[in-house]
Design an enzyme around this catalytic site. Structure first.
Site, PDB file in Angstrom:
ATOM      1  N   LEU A   1      -3.417  44.038 -76.609  1.00 28.44           N
ATOM      2  CA  LEU A   1      -2.779  45.125 -75.860  1.00 28.44           C
ATOM      3  C   LEU A   1      -1.284  44.933 -75.638  1.00 28.44           C
ATOM      4  CD1 LEU A   1      -5.630  45.766 -73.257  1.00 28.44           C
ATOM      5  CD2 LEU A   1      -5.397  46.688 -75.570  1.00 28.44           C
ATOM      6  N   CYS A   2      -0.691  43.878 -76.171  1.00 26.07           N
ATOM      7  CA  CYS A   2       0.769  43.728 -76.120  1.00 26.07           C
ATOM      8  C   CYS A   2       1.393  44.632 -77.170  1.00 26.07           C
ATOM      9  CB  CYS A   2       1.182  42.283 -76.412  1.00 26.07           C
ATOM     10  SG  CYS A   2       1.296  41.252 -74.966  1.00 26.07           S
ATOM     11  N   HIS A   3       2.501  45.247 -76.815  1.00 27.14           N
ATOM     12  CA  HIS A   3       3.217  46.101 -77.761  1.00 27.14           C
ATOM     13  C   HIS A   3       4.023  45.250 -78.746  1.00 27.14           C
ATOM     14  CE1 HIS A   3       2.521  48.859 -74.391  1.00 27.14           C
ATOM     15  NE2 HIS A   3       2.560  49.817 -75.306  1.00 27.14           N
TER      16      HIS A   3
ATOM     17  N   MET B   1       5.773  38.325 -71.795  1.00 28.12           N
ATOM     18  CA  MET B   1       4.750  37.670 -72.611  1.00 28.12           C
ATOM     19  C   MET B   1       5.368  36.960 -73.810  1.00 28.12           C
ATOM     20  SD  MET B   1       2.236  38.045 -70.731  1.00 28.12           S
ATOM     21  CE  MET B   1       1.212  37.044 -71.783  1.00 28.12           C
ATOM     22  N   GLU B   2       6.432  37.518 -74.357  1.00 27.78           N
ATOM     23  CA  GLU B   2       7.107  36.884 -75.486  1.00 27.78           C
ATOM     24  C   GLU B   2       7.754  35.567 -75.070  1.00 27.78           C
ATOM     25  OE1 GLU B   2       6.138  40.892 -76.665  1.00 27.78           O
ATOM     26  OE2 GLU B   2       6.995  40.101 -74.822  1.00 27.78           O
TER      27      GLU B   2
ATOM     28  N   ASP C   1       1.102  18.597 -80.941  1.00 32.05           N
ATOM     29  CA  ASP C   1       0.598  18.378 -82.296  1.00 32.05           C
ATOM     30  C   ASP C   1       1.409  17.323 -83.039  1.00 32.05           C
ATOM     31  OD1 ASP C   1      -0.989  18.992 -84.716  1.00 32.05           O
ATOM     32  OD2 ASP C   1       0.936  19.751 -85.433  1.00 32.05           O
TER      33      ASP C   1
END
Length: 158
Positions: free
Chosen positions: A75-77, A113-114, A128
């Protein structure tokens, strides 16, 4: 209580319609940490980690991840990002690495969010690349520090 914008009146998930929102400058700043043994931090700082330049690869991984946030988070654009900066700084007091991401766009929805995705993936990349030396590393304190622009205005973490 504030309504959740990604749910319709029946509780079904939906992508928010931003088509009527004005395009404005939006920016977000996020941070996180990778806590590790002092010897692991020294190994990374020396540039002698088995997998190579941990700091440089983590920066690039964070930038790349930020640009793909809409593919990772439902649902993120998809956004046209105008700026993504990822800084990875040694912090001997942790001991470990402090990761900060700043993301900017001119658009109809924010870039929180980015920025959080950039920090998260940079931290995962550090883990990692250094896990052969230290499996006990901890990724901690990923959070939004500030955001600006848009209808809700500016916000800064306490």
């Amino acid at each position: 209580m504030t309504r959740l914008t990604h749910l319709d009146s029946t509780g079904a998930a939906r992508m928010v319609d931003v088509s009527d929102k004005p395009s404005t400058t939006r920016e977000a700043l996020a941070e996180g940490q990778v806590v590790m043994a002092p010897e692991t931090l020294a190994l990374i700082q020396s540039g002698n980690a088995k997998k190579g330049d941990v700091l440089g690869v983590a920066r690039i991984a964070g930038i790349m991840a930020s640009k793909r946030t809409h593919e990772l988070i439902p649902l993120c654009h998809p956004l046209m990002l105008s700026k993504v900066e990822v800084e990875v700084t040694p912090d001997e007091a942790l001991p470990g690495l402090h990761v900060v991401a700043r993301v900017k766009t001119a658009g109809q929805t924010g870039v929180e969010m980015e920025a959080l995705t950039a920090v998260s993936v940079a931290c995962l990349t550090i883990y990692d690349m250094a896990k052969a030396a230290d499996r006990g590393m901890r990724i901690e304190n990923i959070r939004l520090l500030e955001k600006s622009g848009g209808r809700s205005g500016d916000w800064r973490a306490a």
